[in-house]
Design an enzyme around this catalytic site. Structure first.
Site, PDB file in Angstrom:
ATOM      1  N   TRP A  24       0.863  -1.184   0.000  1.00 40.01           N
ATOM      2  CA  TRP A  24       0.000   0.000   0.000  1.00 40.01           C
ATOM      3  C   TRP A  24       0.902   1.238   0.000  1.00 40.01           C
ATOM      4  CZ3 TRP A  24      -2.592   2.367   4.843  1.00 40.01           C
ATOM      5  CH2 TRP A  24      -3.537   3.329   4.456  1.00 40.01           C
ATOM      6  N   ASP A 105      -1.270  -6.763   8.126  1.00 40.03           N
ATOM      7  CA  ASP A 105      -2.286  -5.782   7.749  1.00 40.03           C
ATOM      8  C   ASP A 105      -3.366  -6.544   6.970  1.00 40.03           C
ATOM      9  OD1 ASP A 105      -3.807  -3.680   6.940  1.00 40.03           O
ATOM     10  OD2 ASP A 105      -2.312  -2.763   5.632  1.00 40.03           O
ATOM     11  N   LYS A 141     -13.321  -1.339   4.377  1.00 37.77           N
ATOM     12  CA  LYS A 141     -13.651  -1.985   3.108  1.00 37.77           C
ATOM     13  C   LYS A 141     -14.713  -3.082   3.275  1.00 37.77           C
ATOM     14  CE  LYS A 141      -9.321  -0.294   2.844  1.00 37.77           C
ATOM     15  NZ  LYS A 141      -9.383   0.683   1.839  1.00 37.77           N
TER      16      LYS A 141
HETATM   17  C1  PLP Z   1      -3.410  -2.563   2.482  1.00 37.17           C
HETATM   18  C2  PLP Z   1      -4.150  -1.461   3.165  1.00 37.17           C
HETATM   19  N1  PLP Z   1      -4.018  -1.304   4.489  1.00 37.17           N
HETATM   20  C3  PLP Z   1      -4.671  -0.334   5.143  1.00 37.17           C
HETATM   21  C4  PLP Z   1      -5.509   0.528   4.483  1.00 37.17           C
HETATM   22  C5  PLP Z   1      -6.206   1.608   5.302  1.00 37.17           C
HETATM   23  O1  PLP Z   1      -7.555   1.423   5.381  1.00 37.17           O
HETATM   24  P1  PLP Z   1      -8.447   2.463   6.234  1.00 37.17           P
HETATM   25  O2  PLP Z   1      -8.261   3.783   5.578  1.00 37.17           O
HETATM   26  O3  PLP Z   1      -9.834   1.929   6.109  1.00 37.17           O
HETATM   27  O4  PLP Z   1      -7.908   2.425   7.612  1.00 37.17           O
HETATM   28  C6  PLP Z   1      -5.668   0.425   3.107  1.00 37.17           C
HETATM   29  C7  PLP Z   1      -6.527   1.383   2.391  1.00 37.17           C
HETATM   30  O5  PLP Z   1      -6.539   1.519   1.209  1.00 37.17           O
HETATM   31  C8  PLP Z   1      -4.988  -0.614   2.425  1.00 37.17           C
HETATM   32  O6  PLP Z   1      -5.116  -0.794   1.111  1.00 37.17           O
END
Ligand code: PLP
Length: 297
Positions: A24, A105, A141
């Protein structure tokens, strides 16, 4: 909390986390802003357009003992490539031998296979082997609760006593961050997960969404193959989840953007969720035109 209390980091004064080179986009910034240096490990092979298990596992083996390594539990953002069950087992054994800590994660449980538990098998395997781990997951998500900032943080503690100490630290940190965090989102999650019927319905909806992603992948691949686009496009359906590394160069991505108004990251990452019955043919035709225009005869 890791930065201040993780023993090996305290001992060597070097808080450093190892991330897959493809991860990410925000991961390096998150850790940097917490004073933790991000370093990178090879993850994706641009040649096979798949997870490069050999390079990744060799790199993990050669890290200093008790390193901290970030892993995504499934439906990896941005590559759509995850370890197979056998590869998870091998990774667990390397982590165990080297005493590494796994920072999991889990942003997309259920998005790869359609089944939330299947997509968390890697995490479960690590936990069963008592590998030190931190598990973070967002409900943004899987519950579509994007702006409610609701998720989970779990830390596997070696004993109840240590667990209690960790909890005390976490409470202090949370208190320092905000007095009364919003709880509307967590009340929604609690209502669903404490009711068998609602939970079943939620799991079915996650499966339906994963099926949708799969059918869009098939449509994109078939579209590219029908147009006899140079190259092999099987990786689009071999990868899973919301994102795909389609294997386009920066030049091709730029052409797609400027000439066809199809927008994707320079890395060639496509959001499969952004494809639908109205734009999928156009996207396939645009990618095909760009690949044909840039492939030497
Ligand atoms: C791999 C990954 N981790 C964490 C997140 C963070 O998600 P949130 O903004 O819902 O905390 C994302 C968001 O795109 C992601 O793709």
């Amino acid at each position: 909390m890791l930065k201040n209390h993780y023993g090996p980091w305290k001992a060597n004064g070097n808080p450093e986390i190892f991330l897959p080179s493809e991860s990410w986009l925000n991961h390096p910034f998150l850790f940097e802003s917490a004073g933790i240096k991000p370093s990178f490990l090879p993850y994706f092979s641009s040649k096979t357009k798949a997870f490069d298990f050999v390079s990744f596992s060799e790199a993990i083996k050669s890290l200093p003992a008790q390193s901290v390594v970030l892993l995504q539990s499934g439906a990896q953002n941005p590559t759509g490539c995850d370890p197979s069950p056998d590869q998870w087992r091998e990774l667990a054994s390397i982590f165990s031998q080297r005493g590494h800590l796994a920072f999991f994660d889990a942003a997309y449980p259920g998005f790869a296979s359609g089944d939330i538990d299947t997509d968390l098998e890697g995490v479960r395997l690590f936990a069963e082997q008592e590998i030190p781990l931190v598990f973070v997951s967002t409900y943004g998500k899987s519950f579509g609760l994007y702006s409610e900032r609701v998720g989970i943080l779990s830390i596997l503690a070696p004993s109840e006593e240590v667990g209690k100490r960790i909890e005390r630290h976490m409470k202090l940190l949370a208190r320092a961050e905000s007095g009364a965090p919003p709880d509307f989102g967590s009340m929604i999650i609690e209502s669903v997960l404490s009711d068998d019927t609602l939970e079943r319905q939620w799991r079915q909806e996650v499966r339906h969404m994963a099926d949708q992603l799969k059918s869009r992948r098939i449509a994109l691949r078939e579209g590219l193959e029908k147009l006899q686009t140079p190259g092999d496009w099987r990786h689009i359906t071999d990868q899973s989840g919301m994102f795909s590394y389609v294997g386009l160069s920066v030049e091709q991505v730029t052409l797609l953007r400027n000439k066809h108004h199809v927008y994707l990251q320079d890395s060639g990452r496509i959001s499969i969720a952004g494809l639908n019955k109205f734009n999928i043919d156009y996207t396939a035709r645009s990618i095909s035109a760009v690949v044909k225009a840039t492939t030497p005869q």
